[in-house]
Design an enzyme around this catalytic site. Structure first.
Site, PDB file in Angstrom:
ATOM      1  N   GLY A  98      60.303 -49.985 -28.574  1.00  0.00           N
ATOM      2  CA  GLY A  98      61.182 -50.022 -29.819  1.00  0.00           C
ATOM      3  C   GLY A  98      62.241 -49.093 -29.781  1.00  0.00           C
ATOM      4  O   GLY A  98      63.312 -49.574 -30.481  1.00  0.00           O
ATOM      5  N   ASP A 149      57.354 -49.011 -33.190  1.00  0.00           N
ATOM      6  CA  ASP A 149      57.809 -48.677 -34.560  1.00  0.00           C
ATOM      7  C   ASP A 149      59.135 -48.827 -34.505  1.00  0.00           C
ATOM      8  O   ASP A 149      59.847 -49.106 -33.412  1.00  0.00           O
ATOM      9  CB  ASP A 149      57.347 -47.146 -34.442  1.00  0.00           C
ATOM     10  CG  ASP A 149      58.186 -46.338 -33.222  1.00  0.00           C
ATOM     11  OD1 ASP A 149      58.279 -46.811 -32.114  1.00  0.00           O
ATOM     12  OD2 ASP A 149      58.366 -45.105 -33.396  1.00  0.00           O
ATOM     13  N   ASP A 269      57.691 -35.281 -23.304  1.00  0.00           N
ATOM     14  CA  ASP A 269      58.101 -36.303 -22.259  1.00  0.00           C
ATOM     15  C   ASP A 269      59.721 -35.986 -22.545  1.00  0.00           C
ATOM     16  O   ASP A 269      60.159 -35.901 -23.729  1.00  0.00           O
ATOM     17  CB  ASP A 269      57.715 -37.684 -22.124  1.00  0.00           C
ATOM     18  CG  ASP A 269      58.649 -38.298 -23.247  1.00  0.00           C
ATOM     19  OD1 ASP A 269      59.613 -39.189 -22.973  1.00  0.00           O
ATOM     20  OD2 ASP A 269      58.254 -38.434 -24.337  1.00  0.00           O
ATOM     21  N   CYS A 307      61.750 -18.924  -8.373  1.00  0.00           N
ATOM     22  CA  CYS A 307      61.293 -19.998  -8.337  1.00  0.00           C
ATOM     23  C   CYS A 307      60.633 -20.285  -6.828  1.00  0.00           C
ATOM     24  O   CYS A 307      61.385 -19.959  -5.971  1.00  0.00           O
ATOM     25  CB  CYS A 307      62.036 -21.279  -8.638  1.00  0.00           C
ATOM     26  SG  CYS A 307      61.305 -22.913  -8.462  1.00  0.00           S
ATOM     27  N   HIS A 338      63.799 -29.736  -8.414  1.00  0.00           N
ATOM     28  CA  HIS A 338      63.909 -28.142  -8.938  1.00  0.00           C
ATOM     29  C   HIS A 338      63.252 -28.331 -10.679  1.00  0.00           C
ATOM     30  O   HIS A 338      62.494 -27.675 -11.009  1.00  0.00           O
ATOM     31  CB  HIS A 338      65.067 -27.456  -8.688  1.00  0.00           C
ATOM     32  CG  HIS A 338      64.857 -26.258  -9.707  1.00  0.00           C
ATOM     33  ND1 HIS A 338      64.259 -25.161  -9.101  1.00  0.00           N
ATOM     34  CD2 HIS A 338      65.486 -25.946 -10.654  1.00  0.00           C
ATOM     35  CE1 HIS A 338      64.477 -24.122 -10.175  1.00  0.00           C
ATOM     36  NE2 HIS A 338      65.116 -24.640 -11.005  1.00  0.00           N
TER      37      HIS A 338
END
Length: 380
Positions: A98, A149, A269, A307, A338
């Site tokens: 949608g 929707d 997400d 990291c 990364h």
């Protein structure tokens, strides 16, 4: 009948509404809160499934609209469904299509039956209804699927959003009736209502009455401010059942993830980490690094000194800048890797902070290190 998707609450952080839990899917049980990488066309851009597993991804998204256009849901179904098609044995979520219809397609005509539009690839006339969306998603075979929707613009008029919310509720009921296999695929409802509290309340009430196995909050991160998004979450998330997963759609900046978790969100997400990675920008513990900038030409340090991802263990800012400036695909792969690792690792840290009951302290420390001023770091 056992629902395809179940949620188990393990712990609630004592100072906030943050929840530590797990989501049970046909392809595994995974900890929440979680970030889900986006693989629009059954592929997270430039990433192999093995790399996604290596960095701790448990559920990835694919896009119903785009897969409907190509290769077509019939081909994916013949391949055995999305999991086999893309060689991914963990969770998969598909949206309803949608959002793309309303944001990409041309000449839309919305009626009670559905929406007629011209697709963005070749201009062909197409029609998407709640029933058609469910047929496509059933054929794609994802673990979590979404109701069709309408996602109205955040600053649309009250009257328009009111009518849109009512239509989305009716579409949700139709989609639920059309769903072929609730024991294999969990269908989520999507709460809409823009910034209007009464409309969000009505939307949530309508959907909760239908007893979906999970609920999404849509229509945010579409141009409104972060404070406005948090305001909506403050009054919307508590309307959703505590025993069901709560999913904030399309949100992926580090600050929004943490603030969403504080407000009781379990799933997120966004295309952000791979999109900005392809543009030469890295998310780091010290803020964003635009590695393609000239000042990094002789910088032989990692993207993020804090990291331990594959990229940061093996390559320097100078080398990655060289690759990107030379249009070498490997450079875009390294920054994308990364950025995804950074957000997945951030969610691991957030889960630990919930367990330790110090999420607000974690937030303030993270925000200050990331480069936000102290006032924003304190304001949540």
């Amino acid at each position: 009948m056992t629902a395809a998707i179940q949620y188990r609450l393990i712990k609630q952080e004592k100072h906030t509404g943050a929840r530590l839990g797990e989501i049970i899917t046909p392809h595994g049980t995974f900890p929440t809160p979680m970030f889900m990488p986006v693989g629009t066309l059954a592929s997270v851009k430039s990433m192999a499934p093995e790399e996604l597993k290596e960095m701790g991804a448990n559920i990835i998204l694919s896009n119903t609209y785009h897969l409907w256009l190509r290769p077509g849901e019939e081909i994916v179904k013949k391949a055995g469904g999305l999991h086999q098609f893309m060689n991914w044995d963990r969770g998969v979520l598909t949206d309803s299509g949608g959002f793309q219809v309303f944001s990409l397609a041309e000449n839309r005509n919305i009626t009670e039956k559905g929406v007629t539009f011209k697709n963005h690839l070749n201009g062909a006339k197409m029609f998407l209804s709640p029933e058609k969306a469910l047929q496509i998603e059933n054929d794609l075979g994802a673990d979590i699927i979404m109701s069709l929707d309408e996602c109205p613009p955040f600053f649309e008029s009250y009257e328009y959003v009111r009518d849109s919310v009512a239509r989305t509720s009716r579409w949700a009921e139709r989609g639920l009736k059309a769903h072929r296999d609730p024991e294999k695929q969990g269908l989520f409802g999507i709460v809409q209502g823009a910034g209007f509290q009464d409309l969000r309340t009505q939307s949530a009430k309508d959907l909760v009455s239908l007893d979906f196995p999970g609920y999404a909050i849509g229509g945010l991160s579409v141009g409104e401010s972060k404070s406005e998004m948090n305001r909506v979450l403050d009054f919307t998330t508590p309307l959703l059942p505590e025993q069901k997963p709560r999913y904030l759609m399309g949100v992926g900046s580090a600050d929004a993830l943490i603030d969403g978790v504080i407000r009781g969100i379990d799933m997120f997400d966004c295309v952000l980490p791979t999109r900005i990675g392809r543009n030469g920008t890295a998310m780091t513990s010290q803020g964003r690094v635009v590695v393609k900038n000239a000042k990094y030409a002789e910088d032989f340090t990692p993207l993020d000194p804090n990291c331990d991802c594959y990229t940061c263990r093996n390559y320097t800012r100078a080398y990655i800048r060289h690759l990107i400036k030379s249009d070498e695909i490997f450079g875009l792969h390294l920054t994308s890797y990364h950025n995804l690792y950074f957000l997945l690792h951030l969610m691991q840290q957030v889960r630990q902070a919930i367990m330790d009951d110090n999420l607000l302290e974690f937030r303030q420390d993270f925000f200050e290190a990331y480069g936000f001023n102290k006032e924003k770091a304190k304001n949540f």
